[in-house]
Enzyme design. Structure first.
Site, short mmCIF file in Angstrom:
data_model
loop_
_atom_site.label_atom_id
_atom_site.label_comp_id
_atom_site.label_asym_id
_atom_site.label_seq_id
_atom_site.Cartn_x
_atom_site.Cartn_y
_atom_site.Cartn_z
N TYR A 172 0.86 -1.18 0.00
CA TYR A 172 0.00 0.00 0.00
C TYR A 172 0.90 1.23 0.00
CZ TYR A 172 -3.65 3.04 2.06
OH TYR A 172 -4.57 4.02 2.32
N GLU A 215 4.43 10.07 0.83
CA GLU A 215 5.45 10.63 -0.05
C GLU A 215 6.43 11.46 0.78
OE1 GLU A 215 3.56 12.88 -3.12
OE2 GLU A 215 2.39 11.16 -3.83
N PRO A 216 7.58 11.76 0.20
CA PRO A 216 8.55 12.57 0.96
C PRO A 216 7.94 13.86 1.51
CG PRO A 216 9.58 11.71 -1.02
CD PRO A 216 8.13 11.32 -1.10
N ALA A 264 4.47 14.40 1.82
CA ALA A 264 3.09 14.22 2.27
C ALA A 264 2.97 12.94 3.10
CB ALA A 264 2.14 14.17 1.08
N THR A 318 5.88 -0.45 3.34
CA THR A 318 6.14 -1.78 3.88
C THR A 318 5.99 -2.83 2.78
OG1 THR A 318 5.36 -1.09 6.04
CG2 THR A 318 5.44 -3.46 5.64
N ARG A 323 -6.76 0.45 11.33
CA ARG A 323 -6.25 1.07 12.56
C ARG A 323 -6.40 0.17 13.78
NH1 ARG A 323 -7.49 7.32 10.79
NH2 ARG A 323 -5.41 7.58 9.91
N GLU A 377 0.38 4.55 9.95
CA GLU A 377 -1.09 4.45 9.91
C GLU A 377 -1.76 5.62 10.62
OE1 GLU A 377 -1.77 1.88 7.43
OE2 GLU A 377 -3.42 1.54 8.78
N GLY A 378 -1.13 6.76 10.58
CA GLY A 378 -1.69 7.94 11.25
C GLY A 378 -1.05 8.14 12.61
#
Lengths: 408, 414
Positions: free
Chosen positions: A140, A144-145, A147, A175, A265, A387-388
């Site tokens: 997945y 980004e560098p 974002a 991953t 999550r 994951e946030g």
């Protein structure tokens, strides 16, 4: 229905099977994998065979290996969110990096399942069905560098040319991204459109213009592969646009990314709780076996208090995590609760790993046979980030509690 | 199976208590506080709703609905007013004390007066006026002479002391055995030699009454001794754990009340041109307290469900696995300390986010903050609960000293 918290016979059987594997087979290798920076494929293959022969689907259910099947799952099923959460805590207790390295669609599974057309599900999940084939992974790719938490700010571009999409940009911290047979990649047709401009693609390994950049050297989870992906005029066939063109008439594109998180999550929360519990169990055993100044350590009130608080924090997170998974299994919205589980799980587990080292003293960080504590301490930090982050979870939660709060 | 869905019956009961809390308790929360009691008309309505005997087994005159149903209802009551649960007529702590410590016949007899529909109170006297330096245990002494026990001592911090018609009094039976030498006795208010001290003025929970008892040569028959089955110490620990879990459920209700009031306030109150909830520092605090409420509630449910599963007979349990008493104690201890601390945070942040207004009695949050601190001292404190949780986890002996004021915990509770 009634409120209850006892595990079913199947769940207990699953847990006991996984614990047996964890203590007998996985844990003894954990440190070696960490040092080598990977889990040997042979081990992964044997593990998959072993799990199948044990009649337990728990190992495979970790991240949704059941593919495109959509049948209704009761909470008792190991494929339910709750079953997955229970299995995940056990596997993560054994080794967090191993769990992330298990073959299968991984975090790429949920968006394909939620948004893919029937043909796409068949194509992309089909490759996992043959157990004798080489090991395969899905992945997945969103971050980004420039974002990370700001998902809406991704810059990887996509434009339609004939029957192909052309992708340009970079993804990082993915991953299993390098070894994956396919990556779910998020790109934008126009950054000024924000979420409405997002498109999700399944980019297959070997696609022209798709390459792997560097493999990250990390603080922890060193046996798990974290890759940078590079897209240079990468040409993706239009059949690989996830869900097909009509999906993107509205804001659906971005929502695909977010829906994934509601399901994953609680799973990531239980990964963290598993590692936290590993450290907690270790500290409990240490305290039981050791004496200081001829008194057993449990007689020291300050030590008991520390253990109690660690156990309590993990259990608070576990309870919230179970509820988030249970809500999803029963068709209720759970975005707020999923974020709560993630925020609580990461923090409680970090606390557990820090306290365990302090409780075991110098030995915790140094002695040869205590190096698992040191490893868990390094492994756990990222669970409050990926994951946030904990901060992003609080944004998600507060937006659902405070009126008319669109952004800060 | 794991499930968070109440039964239809539980939902109906919760709804009716929630309605009572919303229409009666909350609007009159300051009236109860000023009166330092629950007015008669409210007592009457509450008696009809029948909360007091929910968890008491049917065999001894209760509703037999278990601890889980009890904590669901207690949370709703406390959402209306956290003091209400302490001040409504009924046996109070006495119900669980006689159920855990007494024989079935003793419990049935002690609880019979509470089932006739008139407002009556019961109480349990465990706190001590005087802490002992010379030995472990309680300073209130019970001495046996044939079939008669004589009790001497001063009890403190007794909930509803001035209202109760009957007490369970904890006393030292064998001073040489410290906290393993205790006994419990049913003592009627009318007993000769028993005097009730005037109630104390308290920080919070004003509608509840806390006071002392003096026992001077109070005589009770052997039949009034609650022997705790074949293991008094274990029964005593169970009583404290279950009773404290009920108090923890009140903390959950309090947390929710403070949270809801504060959430509404940060929507409404504007500064710098927008609602204060639209600032991250405020919004994140709201998110943190929301997590506190959800986690505390879930943990209290889990502990209560564990006790209900343990207390079921083999036939009632069916296929479900047996739940070990240690697990019940650990879950309870975790839930109790977490719920009380969460309530304190919710009360504190509630006042904080109300700003200056929070300090004024025009808003309920200052009362909730005071109530939260007082609730933290009702039943097992966090200090006790931590020791109990660790002991249960580590497999060390569960001693009554873990749930009573001792050197380890360094504090007394009420």
């Amino acid at each position: 229905m009634t409120i209850e918290f006892s595990l079913s016979k199947r769940q207990i059987e699953m847990r006991d099977n996984v614990r047996m594997l964890a203590t007998g087979v996985i844990r003894p290798q954990s440190l070696a994998w960490d040092r080598a920076g990977g889990v040997p494929e042979e081990f992964l293959r044997n593990l998959a065979r072993l799990a199948t022969s044990m009649g337990s689907s728990a190992m495979r259910s970790g991240l949704g290996e059941e593919g495109g099947k959509e049948k209704k799952k009761s909470s008792d099923s190991m494929q339910s969110n709750l079953g997955t959460v229970l299995a995940t805590e056990e596997l993560s207790w054994a080794d967090g990096a191993l769990l992330l390295s298990l073959p299968g669609p991984g975090l790429g599974g949920p968006p394909v399942r939620a948004t893919g057309t029937p043909e796409q599900k068949e194509r992309f999940f089909g490759i996992f069905k043959d157990q004798d084939a080489p090991l395969r992974w899905g992945a997945y790719a969103l971050t980004e560098p420039a974002a990370g938490s700001d998902v809406a700010g991704i810059r990887t571009s996509c434009r339609k040319e004939g029957r192909e999409w052309v992708l340009n940009g970079r993804k990082c911290y993915i991953t299993n991204g390098a070894r994956a047979s396919w990556n779910v990649v998020f790109a934008t047709i126009d950054p000024s459109l924000g979420r409405a401009g997002h498109r999700a693609f399944v980019v297959e390994k070997g696609t022209k213009g798709f390459g792997v950049g560097r493999i990250e050297d990390k603080m922890g989870l060193r046996a798990s592969e974290t890759a940078e992906l590079v897209f240079e005029d990468c040409r993706v066939p239009e059949e690989n646009l996830l869900g097909g063109e009509e999906k993107y008439a509205s804001k659906e594109g971005f929502m695909t990314a977010m829906k994934t998180f509601d399901n994953t999550r609680p799973i990531v929360a239980s990964m963290a709780i598993g590692i936290g519990r590993a450290a907690y169990d270790y500290a409990c055993d240490f305290v039981k076996r050791h004496y200081v100044m001829s008194r057993p350590i449990p007689r020291y009130a300050a030590m008991a208090e520390r253990l109690a608080r660690v156990g309590r924090g993990l259990d608070a997170a576990r309870t919230v995590t179970w509820r988030a998974a249970w809500l999803a299994d029963n068709g209720h919205a759970n975005a707020k609760e999923a974020s709560m589980s993630k925020a609580l799980g990461g923090q409680a587990a970090i606390r557990a790993c820090i306290e365990a080292i302090e409780i075991c003293g110098a030995e915790g960080a140094i002695a040869e046979d205590h190096q698992l504590l040191e490893k868990w301490f390094r492994d756990i930090k990222v669970y409050d980030i990926f994951e946030g982050t904990g901060q992003i979870q609080r944004i998600v939660i507060s937006k659902r509690l405070i009126s008319n709060l669109k952004s800060f | 199976m794991i499930s968070f869905e109440p039964t239809e019956d539980q939902r109906l009961m919760v709804d009716s208590i929630a309605q009572f809390a919303k229409t009666t308790l909350r609007p009159r929360i300051r009236e109860l506080e000023k009166a330092r009691a629950v007015p008669d008309d409210v007592q009457k309505t509450a008696l009809e709703l029948g909360v007091g005997l929910v968890a008491v087994p049917e065999a001894v005159g209760g509703a037999g609905l278990g601890l889980l149903t009890a904590v669901l209802l207690e949370e709703e009551l406390a959402f209306g007013d956290p003091a209400a649960g302490f001040a409504l007529a009924g046996p109070g702590s006495l119900a669980l004390a006689v159920t855990e410590l007494g024989t079935e016949a003793q419990a049935r007899e002690a609880l019979a007066p509470f089932t006739d529909g008139t407002p009556r109170f019961g109480a349990v006297a465990w706190g001590e006026k005087k802490a002992l330096a010379e030995r472990a245990g309680l300073s209130t002494i019970a001495k046996r002479d044939g079939d008669t026990w004589t009790l001497d001592g001063e009890k403190a911090y007794v909930l509803n002391a001035d209202r109760a018609e009957v007490f369970v009094v904890l006393a030292q039976v064998d001073p040489s055995k410290g906290f393993r030498g205790l006994g419990a006795f049913l003592v009627p208010k009318a007993a000769k030699g028993l005097t009730v001290a005037p109630r104390s003025t308290t920080l919070g929970l004003d509608a509840a009454s806390f006071g002392g008892l003096t026992l001077e040569g109070v005589k009770v028959p052997e039949a009034s001794r609650l022997a705790g089955g074949d293991d008094f110490d274990a029964a005593l620990v169970r009583f404290f754990a279950k009773q404290s879990l009920v108090f923890a459920a009140r903390s959950v209700g309090l947390s929710r009340a403070a949270f809801e009031l504060t959430r509404a306030y940060v929507d409404e109150r504007k500064s710098f041109g927008k609602p204060i909830g639209h600032f991250q520092a405020v919004a994140f605090t709201i998110a943190d307290r929301a997590m506190d409420v959800d986690a505390a509630r879930g943990m209290v449910w889990r502990a209560a469900a564990a006790w209900d599963a343990r207390d079921k007979s083999d036939a009632e349990r069916g296929d479900a696995p047996r739940v070990d008493e240690r697990e019940c104690l650990r879950q309870s201890a975790w839930a109790i300390s977490f719920a009380h601390e969460a309530a304190m945070r919710c009360g504190d942040d509630g006042v904080q986010l109300h700003g200056g207004a929070g300090f004024m009695r025009d808003y309920a949050v200052e009362k909730l903050m005071r109530d939260a601190k007082q609730l933290q001292l009702c039943g097992l404190t966090a200090e006790h609960a931590d020791q109990l949780a660790a002991a249960a986890e580590l497999g060390v002996p569960i001693d009554p000293a873990l749930v009573l004021p001792t050197a380890e915990t360094q504090n007394a509770f009420i």
